[in-house]
Design a protein around this motif. Structure first.
Motif, short mmCIF file in Angstrom:
data_model
loop_
_atom_site.label_atom_id
_atom_site.label_comp_id
_atom_site.label_asym_id
_atom_site.label_seq_id
_atom_site.Cartn_x
_atom_site.Cartn_y
_atom_site.Cartn_z
N ALA A 68 -52.84 -75.44 -47.82
CA ALA A 68 -52.06 -74.82 -46.21
C ALA A 68 -52.76 -73.49 -45.99
O ALA A 68 -52.64 -72.55 -46.76
N ARG A 69 -53.40 -73.33 -44.80
CA ARG A 69 -54.10 -72.31 -44.22
C ARG A 69 -53.46 -71.40 -43.25
O ARG A 69 -52.89 -71.83 -42.27
N THR A 70 -53.05 -70.17 -43.77
CA THR A 70 -52.63 -69.26 -42.50
C THR A 70 -53.35 -68.12 -42.19
O THR A 70 -54.34 -67.67 -42.99
N ASP A 71 -53.62 -68.08 -40.95
CA ASP A 71 -54.65 -67.05 -40.20
C ASP A 71 -53.94 -65.71 -39.76
O ASP A 71 -54.31 -65.06 -39.07
N THR A 72 -52.76 -65.37 -40.25
CA THR A 72 -52.00 -64.40 -40.08
C THR A 72 -52.87 -63.01 -40.06
O THR A 72 -52.79 -62.14 -39.32
N LEU A 73 -53.35 -62.71 -41.36
CA LEU A 73 -54.11 -61.42 -41.49
C LEU A 73 -55.30 -61.32 -40.81
O LEU A 73 -55.69 -60.64 -40.58
N ALA A 74 -55.94 -62.65 -40.48
CA ALA A 74 -57.30 -62.70 -39.73
C ALA A 74 -56.87 -62.22 -38.19
O ALA A 74 -57.69 -61.56 -37.73
N ASN A 134 -49.97 -57.79 -40.34
CA ASN A 134 -48.76 -58.40 -40.64
C ASN A 134 -48.78 -59.28 -41.88
O ASN A 134 -48.66 -60.11 -42.27
N TRP A 135 -48.55 -58.25 -42.94
CA TRP A 135 -48.66 -58.91 -44.35
C TRP A 135 -47.27 -59.46 -44.74
O TRP A 135 -47.39 -60.63 -45.33
N ASP A 136 -46.16 -58.86 -44.27
CA ASP A 136 -44.77 -59.69 -44.85
C ASP A 136 -44.82 -61.10 -43.95
O ASP A 136 -44.46 -62.05 -44.66
N GLU A 137 -45.40 -61.37 -42.83
CA GLU A 137 -45.34 -62.43 -42.23
C GLU A 137 -46.50 -63.27 -43.02
O GLU A 137 -45.92 -64.50 -43.15
N ALA A 138 -47.50 -62.94 -43.45
CA ALA A 138 -48.21 -63.85 -44.10
C ALA A 138 -47.75 -64.36 -45.44
O ALA A 138 -47.97 -65.43 -45.60
N ASP A 147 -44.42 -64.59 -46.05
CA ASP A 147 -43.48 -65.45 -45.70
C ASP A 147 -43.95 -66.98 -45.48
O ASP A 147 -43.20 -68.07 -45.77
N ARG A 148 -45.10 -66.91 -44.49
CA ARG A 148 -45.60 -68.05 -44.16
C ARG A 148 -46.02 -69.03 -45.15
O ARG A 148 -46.08 -70.20 -45.54
N VAL A 195 -45.61 -73.67 -49.32
CA VAL A 195 -45.31 -73.96 -50.43
C VAL A 195 -44.03 -74.74 -50.46
O VAL A 195 -44.12 -76.04 -51.27
N ASP A 196 -42.89 -74.43 -50.03
CA ASP A 196 -41.63 -75.07 -49.84
C ASP A 196 -41.66 -76.34 -49.15
O ASP A 196 -40.86 -77.22 -49.69
#
Length: 269
Positions: free
Chosen positions: A158-164, A169-173, A175-176, A181-182
């Motif tokens: 699963a890819r998150t682009d939050t930091l890109a 937005n570290w905390d959001e990254a 959390d996502r 994973v869950d």
């Protein structure tokens, strides 16, 4: 599938097991049956992964779901049919508007032979707005539900682009990542991890192996292994290298008007 060949379920189980923190799976991304065959027989290669950018480019359409789902499935089918190694397919955003559509499409992708997938939370590109967290997690859960229904332990990266999209937005990254994973992800592909400290912190905070995108000027592969990364890929850079060499060969052939001896070989496909 030839007699004695591993099943898709066996390939999926093997693919997940290759994501070992500290001994990362290194994947050279491919985009068609020819590149799949060449990379698959390279010593040390244990699995293949596609890059949607490269697949789309080869088809003459833009990345970012410029392909139709039918084109994406056909490309996946050709690649998985070219090797007995596990193949992880970059399935972009699932080619569907909602989680139910993602489930249907992932079921079809598993039928096409995929042992794993990448699925992203962006609405359109690495720096775009992300889907609401609950919606993005539901799409990961839909992919897992499709896999469970098929009896295939699909490796879901699963890819998150939050930091890109926003490096602050570290905390959001995190959390996502853990929400995915869950929801059933087996590894987390985090774009935007730029320093050793960030990589180490992500490895410590996320409850699954971390996958990163390596590129020139980035942390060396040995350092990524030391930091506990579980997977390293190169995206469309393998396509770029290939096209660079093709362009150089074309220029050489055209300029000389003959077949130079250093190019006088035939690659057995």
């Amino acid at each position: 599938m030839t007699p004695g060949s591993p099943t898709t379920a066996q390939k999926a189980e093997a693919l997940s097991a290759l994501h070992v923190p500290g001994d990362p799976l290194i994947v050279t991304n491919v985009w068609d049956s020819m590149t799949a065959r060449i990379v698959a027989r390279t010593p040390g290669v244990r699995a293949l992964a596609t890059a949607s950018h490269s697949v789309a480019f080869a088809l003459g359409v833009p990345d970012g779901e410029g392909m139709t789902v039918e084109q994406a499935l056909d490309a996946a089918r050709r690649i998985t049919g070219s090797t007995e190694l596990p193949v992880s397919v970059d399935f972009e955003r699932g080619y569907a508007r909602d989680a139910a559509g993602v489930r249907d499409n992932v079921a079809r992708l598993i039928d096409a032979g995929a042992a794993g997938i990448n699925i992203e939370d962006s609405l359109g590109g690495a720096t775009s707005e992300r889907r609401p967290l609950e919606e993005a997690a539901a799409r990961v859960a839909a992919a897992r539900a499709a896999a469970d229904a098929a009896g295939v332990p699909l490796a879901i990266n699963a890819r998150t682009d939050t930091l890109a999209g926003s490096p602050d937005n570290w905390d959001e990254a995190i959390d996502r990542a853990n929400a995915y994973v869950d929801a059933g992800a087996t590894s987390i592909f985090m774009l935007g991890l730029s320093t050793s400290r960030q990589v180490a912190d992500a490895v410590a905070a996320v409850r699954a192996p971390i996958a990163v995108f390596a590129h020139p000027g980035y942390l060396p592969l040995q350092r990524l292994a030391e930091l506990g990364v579980g997977r390293v890929s190169f995206g469309p850079q393998s396509l770029g290298l290939t096209l660079h060499h093709l362009a150089a060969a074309a220029a050489q052939l055209t300029a000389r008007g003959e077949y130079p001896s250093e190019l006088a070989y035939r690659y057995e496909l």
